[in-house]
Write a protein that holds these residues in place. Sequence first.
Motif, PDB file in Angstrom:
ATOM      1  N   ASP A   1      12.491  22.772  -9.729  1.00 49.11           N
ATOM      2  CA  ASP A   1      12.879  22.599  -8.327  1.00 49.11           C
ATOM      3  C   ASP A   1      12.198  23.670  -7.475  1.00 49.11           C
ATOM      4  O   ASP A   1      12.612  24.832  -7.472  1.00 49.11           O
ATOM      5  CB  ASP A   1      14.395  22.697  -8.182  1.00 49.11           C
ATOM      6  N   PRO A   2      11.137  23.310  -6.743  1.00 48.20           N
ATOM      7  CA  PRO A   2      10.399  24.322  -5.961  1.00 48.20           C
ATOM      8  C   PRO A   2      11.251  25.018  -4.907  1.00 48.20           C
ATOM      9  O   PRO A   2      11.026  26.195  -4.613  1.00 48.20           O
ATOM     10  CB  PRO A   2       9.266  23.511  -5.311  1.00 48.20           C
ATOM     11  N   SER A   3      12.224  24.307  -4.321  1.00 42.77           N
ATOM     12  CA  SER A   3      13.043  24.929  -3.274  1.00 42.77           C
ATOM     13  C   SER A   3      13.913  26.047  -3.854  1.00 42.77           C
ATOM     14  O   SER A   3      14.075  27.107  -3.231  1.00 42.77           O
ATOM     15  CB  SER A   3      13.923  23.887  -2.584  1.00 42.77           C
ATOM     16  N   VAL A   4      14.454  25.830  -5.050  1.00 44.58           N
ATOM     17  CA  VAL A   4      15.266  26.866  -5.696  1.00 44.58           C
ATOM     18  C   VAL A   4      14.386  28.037  -6.128  1.00 44.58           C
ATOM     19  O   VAL A   4      14.738  29.206  -5.938  1.00 44.58           O
ATOM     20  CB  VAL A   4      16.026  26.289  -6.906  1.00 44.58           C
TER      21      VAL A   4
ATOM     22  N   TYR B   1       4.644  26.919  -3.182  1.00 40.74           N
ATOM     23  CA  TYR B   1       5.719  25.959  -3.418  1.00 40.74           C
ATOM     24  C   TYR B   1       5.662  24.768  -2.466  1.00 40.74           C
ATOM     25  O   TYR B   1       6.209  23.703  -2.767  1.00 40.74           O
ATOM     26  CB  TYR B   1       7.070  26.661  -3.384  1.00 40.74           C
ATOM     27  N   LYS B   2       4.983  24.907  -1.318  1.00 41.70           N
ATOM     28  CA  LYS B   2       4.723  23.744  -0.470  1.00 41.70           C
ATOM     29  C   LYS B   2       3.900  22.718  -1.233  1.00 41.70           C
ATOM     30  O   LYS B   2       4.199  21.519  -1.231  1.00 41.70           O
ATOM     31  CB  LYS B   2       3.987  24.155   0.809  1.00 41.70           C
ATOM     32  N   ASP B   3       2.867  23.196  -1.935  1.00 43.66           N
ATOM     33  CA  ASP B   3       2.046  22.293  -2.741  1.00 43.66           C
ATOM     34  C   ASP B   3       2.873  21.649  -3.853  1.00 43.66           C
ATOM     35  O   ASP B   3       2.697  20.462  -4.170  1.00 43.66           O
ATOM     36  CB  ASP B   3       0.855  23.042  -3.338  1.00 43.66           C
ATOM     37  N   GLU B   4       3.786  22.427  -4.450  1.00 46.67           N
ATOM     38  CA  GLU B   4       4.651  21.874  -5.499  1.00 46.67           C
ATOM     39  C   GLU B   4       5.585  20.808  -4.928  1.00 46.67           C
ATOM     40  O   GLU B   4       5.835  19.781  -5.566  1.00 46.67           O
ATOM     41  CB  GLU B   4       5.469  22.998  -6.148  1.00 46.67           C
ATOM     42  N   ILE B   5       6.116  21.061  -3.732  1.00 48.16           N
ATOM     43  CA  ILE B   5       7.001  20.095  -3.076  1.00 48.16           C
ATOM     44  C   ILE B   5       6.252  18.791  -2.800  1.00 48.16           C
ATOM     45  O   ILE B   5       6.760  17.684  -3.040  1.00 48.16           O
ATOM     46  CB  ILE B   5       7.568  20.676  -1.765  1.00 48.16           C
TER      47      ILE B   5
ATOM     48  N   ARG C   1      15.198  18.308  -1.952  1.00 47.65           N
ATOM     49  CA  ARG C   1      14.465  19.540  -2.258  1.00 47.65           C
ATOM     50  C   ARG C   1      13.543  19.911  -1.103  1.00 47.65           C
ATOM     51  O   ARG C   1      13.445  21.090  -0.729  1.00 47.65           O
ATOM     52  CB  ARG C   1      13.648  19.357  -3.535  1.00 47.65           C
ATOM     53  N   SER C   2      12.853  18.918  -0.547  1.00 40.31           N
ATOM     54  CA  SER C   2      11.907  19.212   0.531  1.00 40.31           C
ATOM     55  C   SER C   2      12.631  19.712   1.771  1.00 40.31           C
ATOM     56  O   SER C   2      12.112  20.579   2.492  1.00 40.31           O
ATOM     57  CB  SER C   2      11.081  17.966   0.860  1.00 40.31           C
ATOM     58  N   MET C   3      13.846  19.220   2.022  1.00 42.03           N
ATOM     59  CA  MET C   3      14.608  19.689   3.180  1.00 42.03           C
ATOM     60  C   MET C   3      15.064  21.136   2.986  1.00 42.03           C
ATOM     61  O   MET C   3      15.021  21.939   3.929  1.00 42.03           O
ATOM     62  CB  MET C   3      15.799  18.762   3.420  1.00 42.03           C
ATOM     63  N   ARG C   4      15.493  21.466   1.762  1.00 42.87           N
ATOM     64  CA  ARG C   4      15.870  22.862   1.491  1.00 42.87           C
ATOM     65  C   ARG C   4      14.663  23.776   1.627  1.00 42.87           C
ATOM     66  O   ARG C   4      14.751  24.880   2.171  1.00 42.87           O
ATOM     67  CB  ARG C   4      16.474  22.984   0.083  1.00 42.87           C
ATOM     68  N   PHE C   5      13.525  23.301   1.142  1.00 41.95           N
ATOM     69  CA  PHE C   5      12.292  24.081   1.260  1.00 41.95           C
ATOM     70  C   PHE C   5      11.938  24.306   2.728  1.00 41.95           C
ATOM     71  O   PHE C   5      11.561  25.412   3.125  1.00 41.95           O
ATOM     72  CB  PHE C   5      11.153  23.361   0.547  1.00 41.95           C
TER      73      PHE C   5
END
Length: 306
Positions: A209-212, A249-253, A272-276
């Motif tokens: 999870d990239p956001s976490v 982590y943007k790229d991971e998202i 996940r993208s919203m948390r990011f």
Amino acid sequence: MTTSIALVINTYQQAHFLPASIESGLAQTVPFDEIIVVDDGSTDDPASVVAGYPGVRLVTQQNAGLAAARNTGLKASSSSYIVFLDADDLLMPNAVRAGLVCHTLSPCTGLVYGAHRRVGPQGEPLGGDVYSDIGPDAFRTFLTGNAIGMHATVIYDRKKLCDIGAFDVSLPRCEDYDVYFRMAAKHPIRSHPEVVALYRWHGQNMSADPSVMLKWVLRINDRQRARTAGALLLEDERLLGRRVWVRYYKDEIVSDLRRSWRSRTALRSVARSMRFAKIAVLEVGRWLLHRLGRAYGGRAKSPSLN
């Protein structure tokens, strides 16, 4: 002093991966003196797997998280050097030899590390060698990214790891990155380009999870302010590191959204993208306030992630 080395394999609900990780430890060209499996409260019976490998020791504990499991393995070992391997990952046969040679060339180091490769669930290659040299100043290198990349590539001086306080059990993620900073503040760190580990990517990894991951890696970055405060160059590099992590982590998202689009996991990826996005907006504000503060000779207060 006689050199000895331990391998600690941490497992939680990954008994199906455990035979391969144990066998990768047993296949070393320079053997481990101890192989210890730490079961962090699994319900999939890792004991039955370990029983098939004479000489491999099992230590069990109630579920307490990865950092606590690593500390349990650290306490259970007695060797002068130590490697930590997650049950879903693998060591290359040269891992011990390459790491000990690097330690021998730089005997005062707190840790050394090598390169790794990513593989899929069945061991299929997912790219080339991953390696970043540590450079002359490890602390500054870590400010702008995690040069190590995979924890299993590291061989620690066990006493030095104990002396800096081992792994912080309050961290559910990035506990290894936190250790790297604390070790770099006290002892030299060296690296070598030999591939010594395989990072198995199967979609259920703790780092999936990239956001976490971004949330916790930025908190590790926050901890470094005690060392960078008053040093404008270091503080600039620390804040640059935050931008580097957001871009990474943007790229991971984006990759996560592409993989999951029109699948059952699409809603999870959107969440996940919203948390990011929330974290990324705060980081843009933090950087702008920093630049304004530098431009006008003062320091503006940065927004908090907490």
